[in-house]
Design a protein around this motif. Sequence first.
Motif, PDB file in Angstrom:
ATOM      1  N   ALA A  60       6.237   4.518   4.521  1.00  0.00           N
ATOM      2  CA  ALA A  60       6.744   4.062   5.956  1.00  0.00           C
ATOM      3  C   ALA A  60       8.158   3.755   5.829  1.00  0.00           C
ATOM      4  O   ALA A  60       9.330   3.921   6.527  1.00  0.00           O
ATOM      5  CB  ALA A  60       5.929   3.206   6.829  1.00  0.00           C
ATOM      6  N   GLU A  76       0.811   3.818   2.052  1.00  0.00           N
ATOM      7  CA  GLU A  76       1.343   4.055   3.509  1.00  0.00           C
ATOM      8  C   GLU A  76       2.275   2.953   3.774  1.00  0.00           C
ATOM      9  O   GLU A  76       3.404   3.403   4.395  1.00  0.00           O
ATOM     10  CB  GLU A  76       0.141   3.998   4.301  1.00  0.00           C
ATOM     11  N   GLN A  77       2.400   1.800   3.311  1.00  0.00           N
ATOM     12  CA  GLN A  77       3.462   0.877   3.682  1.00  0.00           C
ATOM     13  C   GLN A  77       4.625   1.084   2.973  1.00  0.00           C
ATOM     14  O   GLN A  77       5.790   1.254   3.875  1.00  0.00           O
ATOM     15  CB  GLN A  77       3.039  -0.422   3.249  1.00  0.00           C
ATOM     16  N   SER A  87       0.862  -1.218   0.093  1.00  0.00           N
ATOM     17  CA  SER A  87      -0.023  -0.129   0.045  1.00  0.00           C
ATOM     18  C   SER A  87       0.952   1.230  -0.203  1.00  0.00           C
ATOM     19  O   SER A  87       2.123   1.124   0.249  1.00  0.00           O
ATOM     20  CB  SER A  87      -0.800   0.124   1.203  1.00  0.00           C
ATOM     21  N   LEU A  91       2.026  13.648   0.183  1.00  0.00           N
ATOM     22  CA  LEU A  91       0.961  12.698  -0.370  1.00  0.00           C
ATOM     23  C   LEU A  91      -0.016  13.358  -1.239  1.00  0.00           C
ATOM     24  O   LEU A  91      -0.366  12.918  -2.313  1.00  0.00           O
ATOM     25  CB  LEU A  91       0.332  12.135   0.924  1.00  0.00           C
TER      26      LEU A  91
END
Length: 225
Positions: A62, A58-59, A56, A77
Amino acid sequence: MMALPSKQAIEFIIFDCDGVLVDSEPISNRVFCEALNKAGVAITLAELFEHYVGLSLEQGLAIINQKYGVLLGPDFLTEYKTARDAALALEIKAITGVEALIRHLTLPFCVASNSEAGKVEKMLGLTGLLPYFAGRIFSAADLGKPKPAPDIYLKIAAEFDVNPAACLVIEDTATGVRAGAAAGMQVIGYSATTSEQALIAAGAVQVFKAMSEIQKVILKGSTHV
């Protein structure tokens, strides 16, 4: 053409979206790479495809924040998603052969993606595939447990009251394959962006380079593959 090894008749088919239904992976990752480079992250497109495709947003972000010692927050983002969506609107296409596969299916099916449901709906709409999946779009990102966690697949099995072992998943990344396999489902790989070896190592029972090949296998063994 070999039939898929199986102990259970297939009753339900689950498609990944990015890279399986639509050719969004090269577009999104190109824009992501450009945005990261602009923000000072020295990463290449090849690195993104090797290490981040299937995760994803977000993954991936990070991991990048930690690996490169940067903090790319909400402003990054927002700008990236704006540029990505503009590029997708101009360039996105359905994966060659996938609509023919869908139109010939006699089994029920849905889509399970690591992308947000709104993005999936927009991409399917742009490529003319949305009518096939209306009301059957499932987002692991929105669920809060993205692949390789099996939760989205188990949620689908429960919602449609089907045994996970009777589900056939079509994925193009090792991350997605691991999720399907962890859910106890049969997974076949589409090797457009990931090597055959990586997909098999992740748990794919077979790997194909063209949707027409997958179509032949599914139609040949749609009740017991």
